[in-house]
Design a protein around this motif. Structure first.
Motif, PDB file in Angstrom:
ATOM      1  N   UNK A   1       0.837  -1.197   0.000  1.00 18.63           N
ATOM      2  CA  UNK A   1       0.000   0.000   0.000  1.00 18.63           C
ATOM      3  C   UNK A   1       0.874   1.249   0.000  1.00 18.63           C
ATOM      4  N   UNK A   2       1.933   1.214   0.790  1.00 20.06           N
ATOM      5  CA  UNK A   2       2.827   2.374   0.903  1.00 20.06           C
ATOM      6  C   UNK A   2       3.443   2.751  -0.440  1.00 20.06           C
ATOM      7  N   UNK A   3       3.772   1.768  -1.248  1.00 19.16           N
ATOM      8  CA  UNK A   3       4.373   2.053  -2.552  1.00 19.16           C
ATOM      9  C   UNK A   3       3.371   2.749  -3.479  1.00 19.16           C
ATOM     10  N   UNK A   4       2.097   2.398  -3.366  1.00 24.62           N
ATOM     11  CA  UNK A   4       1.066   3.074  -4.164  1.00 24.62           C
ATOM     12  C   UNK A   4       0.904   4.512  -3.685  1.00 24.62           C
ATOM     13  N   UNK A   5       0.928   4.714  -2.375  1.00 21.73           N
ATOM     14  CA  UNK A   5       0.851   6.066  -1.818  1.00 21.73           C
ATOM     15  C   UNK A   5       2.027   6.893  -2.327  1.00 21.73           C
ATOM     16  N   UNK A   6       3.215   6.317  -2.303  1.00 20.38           N
ATOM     17  CA  UNK A   6       4.411   7.011  -2.795  1.00 20.38           C
ATOM     18  C   UNK A   6       4.235   7.429  -4.251  1.00 20.38           C
ATOM     19  N   UNK A   7       3.710   6.543  -5.060  1.00 22.66           N
ATOM     20  CA  UNK A   7       3.476   6.842  -6.478  1.00 22.66           C
ATOM     21  C   UNK A   7       2.511   8.014  -6.638  1.00 22.66           C
ATOM     22  N   UNK A   8       1.405   7.995  -5.890  1.00 23.62           N
ATOM     23  CA  UNK A   8       0.399   9.036  -6.024  1.00 23.62           C
ATOM     24  C   UNK A   8       0.864  10.388  -5.506  1.00 23.62           C
ATOM     25  N   UNK A   9       1.860  10.388  -4.641  1.00 24.09           N
ATOM     26  CA  UNK A   9       2.429  11.641  -4.148  1.00 24.09           C
ATOM     27  C   UNK A   9       3.552  12.165  -5.037  1.00 24.09           C
ATOM     28  N   UNK A  10       3.990  11.354  -5.976  1.00 21.15           N
ATOM     29  CA  UNK A  10       5.166  11.688  -6.776  1.00 21.15           C
ATOM     30  C   UNK A  10       4.804  12.337  -8.107  1.00 21.15           C
ATOM     31  N   UNK A  11       5.821  12.850  -8.785  1.00 21.00           N
ATOM     32  CA  UNK A  11       5.641  13.445 -10.107  1.00 21.00           C
ATOM     33  C   UNK A  11       5.296  12.398 -11.158  1.00 21.00           C
ATOM     34  N   UNK A  12       5.493  11.134 -10.829  1.00 18.35           N
ATOM     35  CA  UNK A  12       5.143  10.063 -11.760  1.00 18.35           C
ATOM     36  C   UNK A  12       3.642   9.976 -12.000  1.00 18.35           C
ATOM     37  N   UNK A  13       2.859  10.550 -11.097  1.00 22.24           N
ATOM     38  CA  UNK A  13       1.395  10.538 -11.242  1.00 22.24           C
ATOM     39  C   UNK A  13       0.859  11.953 -11.412  1.00 22.24           C
ATOM     40  N   UNK A  14       1.631  12.806 -12.074  1.00 25.96           N
ATOM     41  CA  UNK A  14       1.337  14.238 -12.146  1.00 25.96           C
ATOM     42  C   UNK A  14       0.028  14.592 -12.857  1.00 25.96           C
ATOM     43  N   UNK A  15      -0.558  13.649 -13.613  1.00 22.61           N
ATOM     44  CA  UNK A  15      -1.819  13.944 -14.297  1.00 22.61           C
ATOM     45  C   UNK A  15      -2.945  13.051 -13.787  1.00 22.61           C
ATOM     46  N   UNK A  16      -2.763  12.517 -12.585  1.00 25.17           N
ATOM     47  CA  UNK A  16      -3.784  11.659 -11.985  1.00 25.17           C
ATOM     48  C   UNK A  16      -4.409  12.384 -10.809  1.00 25.17           C
ATOM     49  N   UNK A  17      -5.696  12.683 -10.916  1.00 19.89           N
ATOM     50  CA  UNK A  17      -6.421  13.298  -9.804  1.00 19.89           C
ATOM     51  C   UNK A  17      -7.893  12.922  -9.897  1.00 19.89           C
ATOM     52  N   UNK A  18      -8.557  12.878  -8.751  1.00 21.23           N
ATOM     53  CA  UNK A  18      -9.977  12.552  -8.717  1.00 21.23           C
ATOM     54  C   UNK A  18     -10.277  11.105  -9.027  1.00 21.23           C
ATOM     55  N   UNK A  19      -9.294  10.246  -8.836  1.00 25.28           N
ATOM     56  CA  UNK A  19      -9.507   8.848  -9.183  1.00 25.28           C
ATOM     57  C   UNK A  19      -9.373   7.956  -7.963  1.00 25.28           C
ATOM     58  N   UNK A  20      -9.682   6.679  -8.153  1.00 24.53           N
ATOM     59  CA  UNK A  20      -9.674   5.692  -7.081  1.00 24.53           C
ATOM     60  C   UNK A  20      -8.755   4.536  -7.474  1.00 24.53           C
ATOM     61  N   UNK A  21      -7.796   4.249  -6.628  1.00 26.10           N
ATOM     62  CA  UNK A  21      -6.876   3.147  -6.874  1.00 26.10           C
ATOM     63  C   UNK A  21      -7.234   2.006  -5.937  1.00 26.10           C
ATOM     64  N   UNK A  22      -7.579   0.863  -6.504  1.00 23.03           N
ATOM     65  CA  UNK A  22      -7.989  -0.297  -5.713  1.00 23.03           C
ATOM     66  C   UNK A  22      -6.784  -1.211  -5.487  1.00 23.03           C
ATOM     67  N   UNK A  23      -6.557  -1.578  -4.221  1.00 23.69           N
ATOM     68  CA  UNK A  23      -5.410  -2.411  -3.845  1.00 23.69           C
ATOM     69  C   UNK A  23      -5.958  -3.584  -3.047  1.00 23.69           C
ATOM     70  N   UNK A  24      -6.513  -4.583  -3.750  1.00 25.97           N
ATOM     71  CA  UNK A  24      -7.262  -5.617  -3.022  1.00 25.97           C
ATOM     72  C   UNK A  24      -7.038  -7.041  -3.519  1.00 25.97           C
ATOM     73  N   UNK A  25      -6.023  -7.256  -4.340  1.00 29.14           N
ATOM     74  CA  UNK A  25      -5.743  -8.616  -4.806  1.00 29.14           C
ATOM     75  C   UNK A  25      -6.828  -9.204  -5.671  1.00 29.14           C
ATOM     76  N   UNK A  26      -7.697  -8.342  -6.229  1.00 26.49           N
ATOM     77  CA  UNK A  26      -8.780  -8.799  -7.104  1.00 26.49           C
ATOM     78  C   UNK A  26     -10.106  -9.017  -6.399  1.00 26.49           C
ATOM     79  N   UNK A  27     -10.183  -8.723  -5.102  1.00 27.12           N
ATOM     80  CA  UNK A  27     -11.401  -8.966  -4.330  1.00 27.12           C
ATOM     81  C   UNK A  27     -12.618  -8.283  -4.927  1.00 27.12           C
ATOM     82  N   UNK A  28     -12.503  -6.987  -5.232  1.00 32.36           N
ATOM     83  CA  UNK A  28     -13.651  -6.222  -5.702  1.00 32.36           C
ATOM     84  C   UNK A  28     -14.100  -6.645  -7.098  1.00 32.36           C
TER      85      UNK A  28
END
Length: 264
Positions: free
Chosen positions: A223-250
């Motif tokens: 989970x922490x690595x996804x948070x790091x990505x969303x805080x970084x410049x690598x995700x500079x055009x990503x906003x208002x979205x939902x990232x699911x981290x559930x191993x396929x559960x949903x």
């Protein structure tokens, strides 16, 4: 270790244990100056000490601050302290939360309000009172921790409602904050190995595993690595979205259970 967040100042709530602690470790190891916050003062001090001792030499500084996320005045005081100390925020991770596995009729009024205050009102307060600090930064980002319970019906209505609220609030904030270049996204973890997950019965976890295509619980580091990505410049055009981290559960949990029963 990557220095992805070198020079950034990031605030994390619920940082004394679980996902918040791991997020603090990952972001600090990537060069960020981290503000670890939690209401559990003794646990926060203990975790902060262990973390500082374990991090590599080129890691960012780590501050610790007691914060009651359900209190507007506590948030205001922290924002003033960060303004005087650091001057800005580049990232905010609203991670603090509590769970409640109780039916609607069995949920007390006090528990309902407590879950809403900790899980949902805290996100509102965090974004409201940290907004001016985030606006001082270039390309600031907010990550609000929701849950798969914010994407589908959940047997605990208080918890589920609070997490659906985080999802909607995040999208509204993304619209409002976009003009300042502040990105806002929500993440939706499923089962993650943490004190929050283990606070209830083991039967809930055991039965839930049957619906996860990857057949395992997530580690906080994933989970922490996804948070790091969303805080970084690598995700500079990503906003208002939902990232699911559930191993396929949903996406496939119900189908998996059906197939497993047929094959059995």
């Amino acid at each position: 270790m990557s220095q992805l967040h070198r020079g950034k100042i990031i605030l994390i709530t619920g940082a004394a244990s679980g996902m918040g602690l791991e997020e603090s470790a990952v972001l600090a190891s990537q060069g960020a100056e981290v503000w670890m916050t939690d209401i559990a003062q003794d646990k926060l001090i203990e975790s902060h000490q262990k973390l500082v001792e374990s991090l590599p030499e080129n890691s960012g500084d780590i501050h610790l601050e007691v914060l009651d996320v359900a209190s507007a005045s506590s948030w205001q005081a922290l924002a003033e302290k960060i303004k005087a100390t650091s001057g800005r925020l580049d990232g905010l991770v609203n991670n603090a939360g509590r769970t409640l596995r109780a039916s609607l009729v069995d949920t007390s009024d006090e528990d309902w309000l407590s879950v809403m205050n900790i899980n949902l009102n805290s996100v509102f307060y965090g974004m409201k009172y940290c907004y001016s600090l985030l606006a001082q930064a270039d390309n600031a980002a907010i990550v609000n921790v929701s849950s798969t319970a914010g994407l589908m019906a959940h047997s605990g209505p208080a918890y589920g409602t609070s997490k659906w609220g985080v999802r909607g609030l995040s999208q509204s904030a993304a619209l409002e904050f976009g003009e300042e270049g502040i990105r806002v996204n929500s993440i939706h973890p499923g089962l993650v190995s943490s004190p929050l997950l283990n606070s209830g019965s083991t039967e809930f976890v055991e039965e839930s595993l049957k619906a996860i295509p990857l057949n395992r619980i997530a580690e906080p580091s994933e989970v922490a690595e996804v948070v790091s990505f969303l805080l970084s410049s690598q995700s500079s055009y990503i906003t208002g979205t939902e990232i699911v981290i559930d191993g396929g559960l949903n996406s496939g949990g119900t189908y998996k259970q059906i197939v497993d029963r047929i094959n059995a």
